[in-house]
Structure formats: structure tokens, C-alpha cells
Write a protein that holds these residues in place. Structure first.
Motif, PDB file in Angstrom:
ATOM      1  N   MET A   1       0.838  -1.165   0.000  1.00 17.03           N
ATOM      2  CA  MET A   1       0.000   0.000   0.000  1.00 17.03           C
ATOM      3  C   MET A   1       0.892   1.239   0.000  1.00 17.03           C
ATOM      4  O   MET A   1       1.858   1.319   0.749  1.00 17.03           O
ATOM      5  CB  MET A   1      -0.904  -0.014   1.235  1.00 17.03           C
ATOM      6  N   GLN A   2       0.561   2.210  -0.828  1.00 11.58           N
ATOM      7  CA  GLN A   2       1.300   3.458  -0.871  1.00 11.58           C
ATOM      8  C   GLN A   2       0.499   4.556  -0.199  1.00 11.58           C
ATOM      9  O   GLN A   2      -0.728   4.591  -0.290  1.00 11.58           O
ATOM     10  CB  GLN A   2       1.579   3.861  -2.305  1.00 11.58           C
ATOM     11  N   LYS A   3       1.199   5.438   0.484  1.00  8.60           N
ATOM     12  CA  LYS A   3       0.582   6.600   1.118  1.00  8.60           C
ATOM     13  C   LYS A   3       1.410   7.819   0.758  1.00  8.60           C
ATOM     14  O   LYS A   3       2.641   7.756   0.705  1.00  8.60           O
ATOM     15  CB  LYS A   3       0.541   6.471   2.644  1.00  8.60           C
ATOM     16  N   LYS A   4       0.739   8.923   0.532  1.00  9.32           N
ATOM     17  CA  LYS A   4       1.429  10.182   0.302  1.00  9.32           C
ATOM     18  C   LYS A   4       1.483  10.939   1.614  1.00  9.32           C
ATOM     19  O   LYS A   4       0.463  11.108   2.281  1.00  9.32           O
ATOM     20  CB  LYS A   4       0.692  11.019  -0.739  1.00  9.32           C
ATOM     21  N   LEU A   5       2.694  11.360   1.993  1.00  5.44           N
ATOM     22  CA  LEU A   5       2.888  12.150   3.207  1.00  5.44           C
ATOM     23  C   LEU A   5       3.081  13.603   2.799  1.00  5.44           C
ATOM     24  O   LEU A   5       3.980  13.920   2.013  1.00  5.44           O
ATOM     25  CB  LEU A   5       4.107  11.664   3.979  1.00  5.44           C
ATOM     26  N   ASN A   6       2.255  14.477   3.322  1.00  2.00           N
ATOM     27  CA  ASN A   6       2.348  15.902   3.023  1.00  2.00           C
ATOM     28  C   ASN A   6       3.332  16.558   3.995  1.00  2.00           C
ATOM     29  O   ASN A   6       2.951  17.021   5.057  1.00  2.00           O
ATOM     30  CB  ASN A   6       0.964  16.552   3.114  1.00  2.00           C
ATOM     31  N   THR A   7       4.589  16.553   3.609  1.00  2.00           N
ATOM     32  CA  THR A   7       5.646  17.131   4.436  1.00  2.00           C
ATOM     33  C   THR A   7       5.992  18.516   3.897  1.00  2.00           C
ATOM     34  O   THR A   7       5.572  18.872   2.785  1.00  2.00           O
ATOM     35  CB  THR A   7       6.896  16.232   4.412  1.00  2.00           C
ATOM     36  N   PRO A   8       6.743  19.316   4.640  1.00  2.00           N
ATOM     37  CA  PRO A   8       7.141  20.639   4.145  1.00  2.00           C
ATOM     38  C   PRO A   8       7.893  20.523   2.813  1.00  2.00           C
ATOM     39  O   PRO A   8       8.565  19.526   2.547  1.00  2.00           O
ATOM     40  CB  PRO A   8       8.062  21.164   5.245  1.00  2.00           C
ATOM     41  N   HIS A   9       7.763  21.542   1.987  1.00  2.00           N
ATOM     42  CA  HIS A   9       8.406  21.557   0.668  1.00  2.00           C
ATOM     43  C   HIS A   9       9.826  22.076   0.781  1.00  2.00           C
ATOM     44  O   HIS A   9      10.147  23.187   0.369  1.00  2.00           O
ATOM     45  CB  HIS A   9       7.585  22.409  -0.308  1.00  2.00           C
ATOM     46  N   GLU A  10      10.668  21.277   1.373  1.00  2.00           N
ATOM     47  CA  GLU A  10      12.085  21.603   1.560  1.00  2.00           C
ATOM     48  C   GLU A  10      12.835  20.298   1.739  1.00  2.00           C
ATOM     49  O   GLU A  10      12.245  19.253   1.989  1.00  2.00           O
ATOM     50  CB  GLU A  10      12.284  22.466   2.805  1.00  2.00           C
ATOM     51  N   MET A  11      14.130  20.357   1.601  1.00  2.00           N
ATOM     52  CA  MET A  11      14.957  19.188   1.862  1.00  2.00           C
ATOM     53  C   MET A  11      15.209  19.115   3.362  1.00  2.00           C
ATOM     54  O   MET A  11      15.684  20.083   3.961  1.00  2.00           O
ATOM     55  CB  MET A  11      16.289  19.289   1.124  1.00  2.00           C
ATOM     56  N   PRO A  12      14.872  17.984   3.985  1.00  2.00           N
ATOM     57  CA  PRO A  12      15.128  17.859   5.422  1.00  2.00           C
ATOM     58  C   PRO A  12      16.594  17.526   5.686  1.00  2.00           C
ATOM     59  O   PRO A  12      17.322  17.081   4.794  1.00  2.00           O
ATOM     60  CB  PRO A  12      14.242  16.684   5.820  1.00  2.00           C
ATOM     61  N   LYS A  13      16.998  17.731   6.931  1.00  2.00           N
ATOM     62  CA  LYS A  13      18.303  17.247   7.376  1.00  2.00           C
ATOM     63  C   LYS A  13      18.152  15.735   7.520  1.00  2.00           C
ATOM     64  O   LYS A  13      17.266  15.253   8.227  1.00  2.00           O
ATOM     65  CB  LYS A  13      18.678  17.883   8.713  1.00  2.00           C
ATOM     66  N   THR A  14      18.991  14.986   6.827  1.00  2.00           N
ATOM     67  CA  THR A  14      18.857  13.535   6.769  1.00  2.00           C
ATOM     68  C   THR A  14      20.051  12.862   7.431  1.00  2.00           C
ATOM     69  O   THR A  14      21.192  13.233   7.185  1.00  2.00           O
ATOM     70  CB  THR A  14      18.756  13.064   5.304  1.00  2.00           C
ATOM     71  N   THR A  15      19.749  11.871   8.277  1.00  2.00           N
ATOM     72  CA  THR A  15      20.782  11.096   8.948  1.00  2.00           C
ATOM     73  C   THR A  15      20.471   9.617   8.759  1.00  2.00           C
ATOM     74  O   THR A  15      19.341   9.188   9.020  1.00  2.00           O
ATOM     75  CB  THR A  15      20.814  11.407  10.461  1.00  2.00           C
ATOM     76  N   ILE A  16      21.441   8.838   8.291  1.00  2.00           N
ATOM     77  CA  ILE A  16      21.291   7.386   8.208  1.00  2.00           C
ATOM     78  C   ILE A  16      21.655   6.837   9.584  1.00  2.00           C
ATOM     79  O   ILE A  16      22.780   6.989  10.050  1.00  2.00           O
ATOM     80  CB  ILE A  16      22.203   6.763   7.133  1.00  2.00           C
ATOM     81  N   LEU A  17      20.693   6.200  10.247  1.00  2.00           N
ATOM     82  CA  LEU A  17      20.915   5.667  11.594  1.00  2.00           C
ATOM     83  C   LEU A  17      21.472   4.245  11.572  1.00  2.00           C
ATOM     84  O   LEU A  17      22.237   3.859  12.449  1.00  2.00           O
ATOM     85  CB  LEU A  17      19.601   5.697  12.381  1.00  2.00           C
ATOM     86  N   GLU A  18      21.049   3.480  10.558  1.00  2.00           N
ATOM     87  CA  GLU A  18      21.500   2.088  10.446  1.00  2.00           C
ATOM     88  C   GLU A  18      21.340   1.664   8.998  1.00  2.00           C
ATOM     89  O   GLU A  18      20.362   2.026   8.339  1.00  2.00           O
ATOM     90  CB  GLU A  18      20.640   1.198  11.354  1.00  2.00           C
ATOM     91  N   GLN A  19      22.304   0.895   8.505  1.00  2.00           N
ATOM     92  CA  GLN A  19      22.202   0.424   7.131  1.00  2.00           C
ATOM     93  C   GLN A  19      22.810  -0.964   7.018  1.00  2.00           C
ATOM     94  O   GLN A  19      23.933  -1.204   7.465  1.00  2.00           O
ATOM     95  CB  GLN A  19      22.914   1.387   6.179  1.00  2.00           C
ATOM     96  N   ARG A  20      22.013  -1.864   6.443  1.00  2.00           N
ATOM     97  CA  ARG A  20      22.441  -3.236   6.131  1.00  2.00           C
ATOM     98  C   ARG A  20      21.992  -3.517   4.697  1.00  2.00           C
ATOM     99  O   ARG A  20      21.228  -2.733   4.137  1.00  2.00           O
ATOM    100  CB  ARG A  20      21.781  -4.227   7.087  1.00  2.00           C
ATOM    101  N   PRO A  21      22.407  -4.597   4.113  1.00  2.00           N
ATOM    102  CA  PRO A  21      21.966  -4.888   2.737  1.00  2.00           C
ATOM    103  C   PRO A  21      20.435  -4.979   2.596  1.00  2.00           C
ATOM    104  O   PRO A  21      19.893  -4.658   1.548  1.00  2.00           O
ATOM    105  CB  PRO A  21      22.623  -6.234   2.420  1.00  2.00           C
ATOM    106  N   ASP A  22      19.742  -5.380   3.656  1.00  2.00           N
ATOM    107  CA  ASP A  22      18.295  -5.583   3.571  1.00  2.00           C
ATOM    108  C   ASP A  22      17.482  -4.550   4.352  1.00  2.00           C
ATOM    109  O   ASP A  22      16.264  -4.672   4.463  1.00  2.00           O
ATOM    110  CB  ASP A  22      17.941  -6.973   4.085  1.00  2.00           C
ATOM    111  N   PHE A  23      18.128  -3.501   4.877  1.00  2.00           N
ATOM    112  CA  PHE A  23      17.439  -2.596   5.793  1.00  2.00           C
ATOM    113  C   PHE A  23      18.146  -1.248   5.859  1.00  2.00           C
ATOM    114  O   PHE A  23      19.369  -1.192   5.897  1.00  2.00           O
ATOM    115  CB  PHE A  23      17.420  -3.229   7.189  1.00  2.00           C
TER     116      PHE A  23
END
Length: 76
Positions: A1-23
């Protein structure tokens, strides 16, 4: 299921907290204080927010800035 999130029209500050090949777990912070924590798998994405959501007539979701989510845990 897809949902559209109405977030502010700007680039957020993004931080990768955890990254694995599957997650990937990421934190997005907008200048108005909206924080999203996204947990992404190949077939599913879960979004946690510091605000509750309003469901719109077009099925999109808008943050309810007057309703903070008391269960939200920020993962800086």
C-alpha cells in the motif's frame, strides 16, 4: 500500500541511523520541527513521526502539528 505524506516543501536534514543490505533506518528533520524516522525493507516501509497524522479525503496524510505523538522516540 502506498501513502502520500504531506511534508514541508524543503529538503530535510537527513541522517542514516543504520544500514544493512536488507534494511535502512533514516531520520529526517524539517525546519518546522517535524521529525520522521523511516525503517525501510525491500517490501515495506514504516514511518514514525513526532506528530500524529490527519487522513485527508484523497487518502494522503498530513502532520497534525497541534497533536504531538507522546509515544515517539527520537533516535538521534
Amino acid at each position: 500500500m502506498q501513502k502520500k505524506l504531506n511534508t514541508p516543501h524543503e529538503m530535510p536534514k537527513t541522517t542514516i541511523l543504520e544500514q544493512r543490505p536488507d534494511f535502512i533506518k533514516s531520520r529526517f528533520e524539517y525546519s518546522n520541527g517535524l521529525i520522521l524516522i523511516m525503517e525501510e525493507y525491500a517490501d515495506e516501509t514504516t514511518v514514525h513521526s513526532n506528530y500524529n497524522w490527519i487522513k485527508n479525503s484523497d487518502e494522503s496524510l498530513t502532520p497534525n502539528y497541534s497533536s504531538p505523538d507522546p509515544n515517539f522516540i527520537d533516535e538521534r
